[in-house]
Every structure is written in C-alpha cells, then in structure tokens.
Design an enzyme around this catalytic site. Structure first.
Site, short mmCIF file in Angstrom:
data_model
loop_
_atom_site.label_atom_id
_atom_site.label_comp_id
_atom_site.label_asym_id
_atom_site.label_seq_id
_atom_site.Cartn_x
_atom_site.Cartn_y
_atom_site.Cartn_z
N GLU A 78 0.83 -1.21 0.00
CA GLU A 78 0.00 0.00 0.00
C GLU A 78 0.86 1.26 0.00
OE1 GLU A 78 -3.06 -0.06 -0.54
OE2 GLU A 78 -3.86 -1.99 0.14
N ARG A 104 0.74 3.77 -3.26
CA ARG A 104 0.11 5.06 -3.02
C ARG A 104 1.14 6.17 -2.81
NH1 ARG A 104 -5.61 3.81 -0.02
NH2 ARG A 104 -5.65 1.58 -0.38
N ASP A 154 -5.23 -9.89 -8.06
CA ASP A 154 -5.55 -9.02 -9.20
C ASP A 154 -4.36 -8.35 -9.86
OD1 ASP A 154 -5.21 -7.56 -6.84
OD2 ASP A 154 -7.05 -6.39 -7.03
N GLU A 205 -11.97 0.79 -10.42
CA GLU A 205 -11.62 -0.14 -11.50
C GLU A 205 -12.47 0.01 -12.76
OE1 GLU A 205 -11.94 -1.05 -8.28
OE2 GLU A 205 -9.81 -1.35 -7.82
C1 DMJ Z 1 -6.31 0.62 -4.91
O1 DMJ Z 1 -5.53 0.79 -3.79
C2 DMJ Z 1 -5.55 -0.05 -6.01
O2 DMJ Z 1 -6.20 0.13 -7.21
C3 DMJ Z 1 -5.35 -1.52 -5.75
O3 DMJ Z 1 -4.73 -2.15 -6.83
C4 DMJ Z 1 -6.68 -2.19 -5.50
N1 DMJ Z 1 -7.43 -1.53 -4.47
C5 DMJ Z 1 -7.57 -0.10 -4.54
C6 DMJ Z 1 -8.71 0.39 -5.37
O4 DMJ Z 1 -9.84 -0.35 -5.36
#
Ligand code: DMJ
Length: 692
Positions: A322, A326, A455, A590
């Site tokens: 994270e 970010r 994912d 998404e």
């Molecule tokens: C974000 O932090 C990123 O896109 C991550 O890959 C998946 N979760 C969240 C958004 O849904």
C-alpha cells in the site's frame, strides 16, 4: 409371582447442579461404556451407521470449507487489514482537467514504439440482451452530518503526523502516539527550486530524468504545444464534464482540508479523520491528480505540506504494498509531472526505508515494514505474504532505480518476479493467493481468482513488460499464459442475458462470483491488445466492460456492489445477484479505469457516457454536503444508502483521475504510448530502453 419383564433401559446419572462431584473423567468414561453395552444391537448399529454417514458428509464438504477458510474469509481479512475496503473507506474524488496542467504535461521521453504497438482493430461489442432493472425515481440523497466538529484542521498543518497501525481502516480514529526522531532539517539543505505551474512541466525533461549520463541516452521528447492540448469541451462551451470532475475533486478536497489535513483519510460524516500509516495518504495520492486537473492552488498547498511536514523518519509499521503504490508511486509520478526535485528526494528516502522488507529467507518480502526502525515482519498470524502485494510493487521500485541510478531497488523486485516465474503450483498461468516468505513457495493452493489478493499480479506482468520497452520475455510469457488460463477456467456467461464475467476456481469448483476489483481487467486486456497482443484479448475486454457497466446500471443507485454473483441458468431471471454482505460501494476506480482505456483505444463515446452516469451516481449518493464523499453500505437502497463515513485516498488518486482522463479529448494527455499507470493510477514513464 412373575418376575418383572426384562426391559432394555438406559441409566441416567444426574449431575449435581453445583458440580461438586462432576469432574471425575474416569467415572464418566466407565459410565459411557456401560451405557453403550446396555444398548441393543439394533441401537448400536444405528448409531454406528449415523457416525459413518457424518464422516462421509464431512469429507465431501472439505473443499468448500477450506475454500471459505483460505478464500473468502481470508479475503475479508485482507480487505480489512491491507486494502481496508470492507471497513468502509470511501475513495477520494478526482477533479477535472486544467488547461494549464494539460499544457504543462508534455515533456516525457518519447517511448520507443515498435510494430507491436499498432493498435488492433476493436471488435464490435457482442451486444448481449441484458435485462436492465428499472430504477425507481430517486431524489438526491442528502447525508446528515454530525454537528460536533472534531479534529478540525486546515492547512498548513502544524501538528506532527499522528500515526497508528490503523489496520481497521479508520474505524478507530484514535491515533497511536509515535516517536518522531530529529530530522536535522534535511529539507533545509536542499536546493529550493521555484517550480512554476506551467514552467515546471515544460522543464520536466531536465528534472525528471535520471542523472545526466542516463538522461542523455533517454532523449526526451520536445515539449508538446500547449495549444494542442486545450480540451475542446472547454473551448467550445459544450457540457463540461471535465469541469464536473474538477468540481467533484474540489468538493472532496474541501472536506479533507477542513477536517483531515495531513492525515491519511477523511471521515466526512463525523468531520474527522482516520489514520492508517500516518503518512498523509490522501494528500500524497492526490498530488498528481491535482496537477493533471490544473488545480494549482491546491497543489501548491499540498506541496508545501510535503516539504514542511512529511517525514518518513517515524516509528511506524507500514504495509509495503500500500505504501509503495500510493506513496512511492504518488511521489514518483508527481516528480515526473512537476519536475520538482522535492518529490524525488522524498521518494528516495521512502524507498530506502522500505528495503528491509526484502530481508527474508526466500527474498519474498514481508508484508509490513517499520520505516523508522528498519525492521520488517509478516502479519501476526502467518509467515505468508499476499501474492498480489509482492508482485505489484515492481513498477515503482524499478523506476526509482532508473531515476537514482541505484540498482538495488530494481534488483530486489526483479528477484521476486524471477522466483514467481519459476515457481510450481500455477494453474495454466493462474497463481494462488499466498506465498510463503520462508520457503518461497505458494501456499493455500487451489483457489484462483482475478480479484482480491491476486488481481494486480496480472496487471503488473503486462505493465512491467511495457515499462521496460517490451524486452523482458518472461513477463510477457507469464501474462499471455495467464490470460489463456483466465479464458479456460474463469470466463463464463450468465444464463439470462449472456453477460461475460470472470468467476473464481476453488479446488476444482467454479464459483460464479466476481469482485468489483476484477473490473481492472478490461482495461489491462485492451492495453495489451493495443500493444500487439492477440485481438481476442480486446474482444474479451469489450465483453467484460459491458458486464462491469451492468454491475452499476442494474443497481438502484447506479453504483456497483463490492462483489457480484452471476446467474448461470437462463431461468434465473436476473444476471447480477448481490448478497447482503456485498452491497457496499467504496468509491472504487476499477470500472472507470477500464472505461478510460476502452475509450482511448476505441473512441466509442458510449464509454464516456457510462463514466458520466457513474460520476452522477457518486454525486447523488456519496457526496457529503459540507465536503467530501463517503463510501456507502447499500447500493440497492437509494433511500438509505447508508454512509460509512470514510473517503479512501484512491477516490482522489484514481477514481476522479480516470474520470477526468476519460472525458478529456486529448490523447496526448498522459499518452498510453508514453506512460503506464501504476495500480494506484500514478503515471510513470515508459522507458525507451531497458536499464542495465
Ligand atoms: C487501490 O488501492 C488499487 O487500485 C489496488 O490495486 C486495489 N485496491 C484499490 C482500489 O480499489
């Protein structure tokens, strides 16, 4: 006299209600045995038969039990503990495109495009007939707000970062006091560059490239003609969707600025904030969005906070993934856009503090690292790491190495990819959701999903290949194989409306369930097809984005649930079924992310219209009057969507940014032939040539 008739009987021993004489185990065992002997043969046979049946039923249900343990419940843990989605955190809003920013966004290295970059012809959508539920007439939902104002803050923040290992996503707003060490005024020594809003963009070529030797090799493109980037909507005065996105960003930012300035997330209903790592997550996630949207004043205020207040020299555990996507990603992209050295310096400091995570027996990184102490560890309950987390930090670390000319960042993340590439246990390219940091082997095998925990592994295979100039064959091979695996095992169509969706596989059983997270896939597939990968990837993308769109339109609020289940039988009536526990919406990006890619590659305006509808639904049901947006509990109840009092940083960092780019008419505004977006929507340049 007749002797009493013989009767089968069971003796009962009544316990002393006070339990004084009831703890004699031996006595109880003897008593049980006596009771057993006293049973008739028929009774004993029946009991034995029942036990045997129970055993068989237990064995047969093992896969679904283990799936629940290894899949669903773990996923929930993950969402709470790392992504913190289920604990109600609304994503942040993205504002609209700014002329100045558009003009400024030019000078990146010209990507080295080969024949494979010619976009494929886009197949026509299959056009399944989909029953669309009628939406009841809905009024604008107005959230009540608590009158009590807590933690009201406005920039500049004078308070040192509070912090907490706020693993429950801001549910607990109390901050954990941390010890911040003396920094010795590190920033004071740095050259103070005055970065003009537009000028920095134009000069970014110098500022955002590696040191001179490398920069010379990576010849930058000349700055784009600012006039060429003026969005026609703005100049012609048509419905200004870009301005609508900008308004949404400003509204979200107002809430953050008023009540959560310098903290991780806004809690817009209670007008307070939540802390996760204590790193100003929303502020950093929003920097490049503000730049792109042309929100100069907001950007300057935020930059000032980064310069004066942001420190990584603090005793706090952060999640490697994270923080990388970010914060590191946000700083690197902002450096590229603004050309301001401040952001690269901060990125270098953070990157070096994240490195202890890779000191494990297997070189598969731990999930958590203390950026102040330089120690790292897995979650408390396991020595496993989540697969998507360890394979979705590569774009950022590789770019950090390129910019700093320090190879160690790229080396550690490349090693992870090499290990995973060779690892047994994949299923036609599909990967399990966990990997052990001691053994380096997959764990909890048997569950395959494109949703949570896996994912962005797939997303980063393609994007690393693109970032490196399409030269790293293992990445491409793994990506292509995975897409084949998805098609073979996970893609199905609904019975009623023939909607194509991506389900999950659990110990050989198909589960017709799709996380909203999976809606990144159409965009990624389209990006691959645009770069010369098979045309059927685009066909699948077209079908999947239709399904993601339906996940919104079939809900009464026009907003998607977190998870959708799909009906496989034609007689089932409706395609999308939502379970009560899955009805929330966290303002996720998404679908709008994929709409952006689909529009860029097809120019089909329906994708813009779909995105516009989503923005309007966000405004109707998640906008908090005095500032901010909130995640909601129930997308099926327009009268009471149930605010969750949290605005996730990705609403500003991703959702609004992708909406803005979707509505922009300028394909050169972050051209997809020059930039790849990390999984948090932070654009990083495509390299002209691979490093080394
Ligand atoms: C974000 O932090 C990123 O896109 C991550 O890959 C998946 N979760 C969240 C958004 O849904």
């Amino acid at each position: 006299m007749y002797p009493p008739a013989r009767k089968d009987f069971i003796s009962l021993t009544l316990s002393d209600p006070h339990g004084h004489n009831y703890n004699n185990g031996k006595h109880r065992r003897q008593s049980c045995w006596r009771k057993w002997k006293q049973l008739s043969r028929l009774q004993r046979s029946l009991i034995l038969l029942l036990l045997a049946l129970l055993l068989i039923v237990g064995l047969l249900s093992y896969p679904s039990i283990s799936q629940q343990w290894g899949g669903a419940s773990d996923r929930d843990d993950w969402l709470e503990l790392t992504d913190r989605e289920l604990n109600a955190a609304p994503p942040a809003v993205k504002p609209v495109l700014g002329l100045d920013a558009a003009k400024a966004l030019a000078p990146m290295p010209v990507p080295h495009l080969g024949p494979a970059d010619v976009p494929d012809t886009v197949a026509e959508p299959k056009g399944p007939i989909i029953p669309i539920l009628a939406k009841p007439p809905i009024k604008l939902f107005v959230y009540p707000q608590k009158k009590t104002i807590t933690n009201k803050r406005g920039p500049p923040s004078t308070k040192k970062d509070g912090n907490a290992s706020d693993v429950v996503a801001g549910e607990n707003p109390e901050q954990v006091v941390v010890h911040e060490e003396e920094e010795g005024g590190e920033d004071e020594d740095k050259e103070k560059k005055i970065v003009s809003w537009r000028g920095a963009m134009i000069e970014a070529e110098q500022a955002t490239e590696p040191p001179p030797s490398a920069a010379e090799k990576d010849a930058a493109a000349p700055p784009a003609d600012p006039a060429a980037t003026v969005p026609p909507e703005v100049s012609t005065g048509k419905v200004d969707r870009l301005e609508a996105v900008r308004d949404a960003f400003r509204h979200a930012w107002k809430g953050y600025k008023d009540h959560a300035w310098g903290h991780d997330e806004l809690k817009p209903i209670s007008k307070s904030f939540g802390e996760w790592f204590g790193l100003g997550l929303t502020l950093i996630d929003s920097l490049d969005t503000m730049w792109i949207l042309g929100l100069k004043e907001e950007f300057e205020e935020a930059k000032n906070w980064v310069e004066k207040e942001l420190t990584f020299n603090k005793n706090v555990d952060v999640n490697l993934f994270e923080t990388t996507i970010r914060v590191l990603g946000g700083l690197l992209s902002t450096y590229h856009l603004s050309g301001d050295q401040l952001f690269l310096d901060k990125a270098k400091d953070l990157g070096s503090r994240l490195m202890p995570a890779f000191k494990t027996p297997s070189k598969i990184p731990f999930s958590d690292v203390n950026i102040g102490k330089g120690t790292a560890h897995p979650p408390r309950w396991t020595s496993d790491s989540t697969l998507a987390e360890v394979t979705s930090i590569q774009l950022e670390f590789r770019e950090l190495s390129r910019l700093t000319q320090e190879p160690q960042y790229q080396e550690v993340v490349d090693e992870v990819m090499k290990l995973v590439h060779k690892l047994p246990g994949k299923h036609d390219g599909l990967v399990p959701m966990f990997i052990n940091t001691n053994s380096g082997q997959f764990s909890h095998k048997g569950v395959f999903t494109l949703g949570a925990r896996a994912d962005s592994y797939y997303e980063y295979l393609l994007k690393q290949w693109l970032q490196g100039g399409k030269t790293e064959d293992d990445l491409l091979e793994d990506y292509l194989q995975a897409v084949e695996g998805v098609k073979k095992h996970l893609v199905k169509q609904t019975g009623p409306g023939r909607l194509t969706f991506v389900g999950e596989l659990s110990h050989g059983r198909f589960n017709a369930k799709m996380d909203h997270l999976v809606c990144f896939l159409p965009g990624t597939l389209a990006l691959g097809a645009h770069n010369g990968l098979p045309g059927d990837h685009m066909d699948l993308a077209v079908q999947l984005i239709e399904t993601c769109h339906q996940m919104y339109t079939q809900m009464e609020t026009g907003l998607s649930p977190e998870i959708a289940h799909f009906s496989l039988q034609a007689s089932d009536g409706r395609d999308v079924v939502v379970k009560p526990a899955d009805r929330h919406n966290l303002l996720r990006p998404e679908t709008v992310e994929s709409l952006f890619y689909m529009y860029r590659f097809t120019n089909d305006t329906k994708y813009r219209d779909w995105g516009w509808d989503i923005l309007q639904s966000f405004n109707k049901y998640t906008k908090v009057p005095d500032g901010g947006y909130t995640s909601i509990n129930n997308v099926r109840d327009p009268l009471n969507p149930g605010p969750r009092d949290k605005m996730e940083s990705f609403f500003l960092g991703e959702t609004l940014k992708y909406l803005y780019l979707l509505f922009s008419d300028d394909p050169e505004l972050l051209s997809l032939d020059k930039y790849i977006f990390n999984t948090e929507a932070h654009p990083l340049p495509i390299w002209r040539s691979t490093p080394k």
